[in-house]
Scaffold this active site. Structure first.
Site, PDB file in Angstrom:
ATOM      1  N   ASP A 144       0.693  -1.321   0.083  1.00 24.37           N
ATOM      2  CA  ASP A 144       0.186   0.013  -0.234  1.00 24.37           C
ATOM      3  C   ASP A 144       0.739   1.295  -0.034  1.00 24.37           C
ATOM      4  O   ASP A 144       1.633   1.540   0.973  1.00 24.37           O
ATOM      5  CB  ASP A 144      -0.744   0.033   1.190  1.00 24.37           C
ATOM      6  CG  ASP A 144      -1.754  -1.224   1.275  1.00 24.37           C
ATOM      7  OD1 ASP A 144      -1.628  -2.109   0.884  1.00 24.37           O
ATOM      8  OD2 ASP A 144      -3.047  -0.812   2.041  1.00 24.37           O
ATOM      9  N   LYS A 207      -7.313   2.806  -3.046  1.00 30.35           N
ATOM     10  CA  LYS A 207      -7.684   2.682  -1.562  1.00 30.35           C
ATOM     11  C   LYS A 207      -7.863   4.141  -1.317  1.00 30.35           C
ATOM     12  O   LYS A 207      -7.452   5.160  -1.702  1.00 30.35           O
ATOM     13  CB  LYS A 207      -6.435   2.273  -0.552  1.00 30.35           C
ATOM     14  CG  LYS A 207      -6.902   2.398   0.832  1.00 30.35           C
ATOM     15  CD  LYS A 207      -5.374   1.647   1.465  1.00 30.35           C
ATOM     16  CE  LYS A 207      -5.385   1.821   2.938  1.00 30.35           C
ATOM     17  NZ  LYS A 207      -4.168   1.350   3.513  1.00 30.35           N
ATOM     18  N   LYS A 243     -10.368  -0.649  -2.054  1.00 26.97           N
ATOM     19  CA  LYS A 243     -10.246  -0.767  -0.562  1.00 26.97           C
ATOM     20  C   LYS A 243     -10.711   0.319   0.213  1.00 26.97           C
ATOM     21  O   LYS A 243     -10.291   1.674   0.025  1.00 26.97           O
ATOM     22  CB  LYS A 243      -8.641  -1.001  -0.271  1.00 26.97           C
ATOM     23  CG  LYS A 243      -8.354  -1.269   1.429  1.00 26.97           C
ATOM     24  CD  LYS A 243      -6.923  -1.414   1.496  1.00 26.97           C
ATOM     25  CE  LYS A 243      -6.624  -1.696   3.038  1.00 26.97           C
ATOM     26  NZ  LYS A 243      -5.328  -1.814   3.248  1.00 26.97           N
TER      27      LYS A 243
END
Length: 298
Positions: A144, A207, A243
């Site tokens: 990430d 995300k 996400k």
């Protein structure tokens, strides 16, 4: 930057049909929840959502010992509750990937790391690439990273996309999640633009937030991002995951994000290969909801 490059990235944005009206987004989210939220308040959905959690520890006082103890809870869950699916991944700072790899005994739980100078993304690109490559070498399955919000602010789209692409290139086949920091971007237009550019540059997931500096996930941001994923898939055939992260602590909140994903992207996105929620306390809340107990396995 050459004019052709400016046109190239701006063209991606201009071609999008995803709405940039904040009012329209709010209305669409309200309508979806009014029509479909209640039908998803089931034990089956709660169990599914547990299997989509990236169980996260990103504390200043994290240590090799504390991370090892964190991982053991996931091992224990697998042993104590074999009838239920475990979390999707354990998410830690990049320097703890080797610790998780050495302690984790559950084969279907991935190792995710926050890398590339998380959460600010402020560093030389070489530093970001090196950190990410080291984490991958230590056993990370997923990475990430935070979108370079400075480039986004200046509309330096070539530099922004090149940075994502270079980090992705050092990862092999591992999945890259790009964090848009939607609490900073705020508007539907900026969130749409960041989503499109991140996917264009090679993101496997987009995300919402770090949950560290700016406000976390919102349903409105999720709606825009899912619309972008849908449009991108229709145009390219490429599947990108979604996400949600930052402030999602209750079962009720998690079900709202599930509802948005289901209604915008469809049933095919209801798998932990395409849908994740980054959280810490949420896992226990979900477990308590579908077992109707007060137990806290995580």
């Amino acid at each position: 930057m050459e004019t052709s490059e400016i046109n190239r990235y701006q063209g991606v944005i201009n071609a999008s049909q995803v709405t940039t009206s904040d009012e329209a987004v709010t209305a669409a989210v309200d309508k979806i929840l009014q029509q479909h939220y209640a039908e998803n308040l089931t034990h089956e959905v709660y169990q599914f959502l547990l299997n989509c959690v990236d169980l996260t520890t990103l504390g200043t006082e994290d240590s090799e010992d504390s991370v090892a103890q964190f991982v053991k809870k996931v091992n224990d869950f697998d042993n104590n509750y074999p009838q239920y699916k475990n979390v999707a991944a354990i998410c830690v700072y990049s320097n703890f990937a080797a610790v998780v790899r050495s302690v984790l005994e559950v084969s279907d739980v991935n190792i995710a790391v926050c890398s590339a100078c998380f959460p600010s993304s402020q560093a030389h690109l070489e530093t970001k690439v090196a950190e990410t490559a080291l984490a991958c070498a230590d056993g990370a399955d997923e990475v990430d990273i935070v979108l370079n919000c400075g480039y986004m602010r200046d509309e330096a789209y070539e530099e922004l996309c090149d940075e994502i692409s270079e980090i992705k290139a050092c990862m092999g086949k591992r999945h890259l999640k790009v964090i848009l920091e939607t609490g900073l971007l705020k508007t539907a237009e900026k969130i749409r633009n960041a989503s499109l550019l991140s996917m264009y540059a090679g993101a496997d997931f987009i995300k919402t937030s770090t949950g560290k500096v700016y406000s976390g996930a919102t349903l409105e941001a999720a709606y825009v991002m899912c619309q972008c994923i849908k449009e991108y898939h229709e145009k390219t055939g490429i599947v990108v995951g979604f996400k949600a992260s930052g402030g999602i602590r209750s079962t009720a909140d998690a079900v709202k994000y599930y509802t948005i994903v289901k209604e915008v992207l469809g049933q095919e996105w209801l798998t932990n290969e395409r849908f994740r929620i980054g959280a810490s306390s949420l896992a226990n809340a979900l477990f308590q909801s579908f077992t109707e107990t007060e137990e806290k396995p995580f």
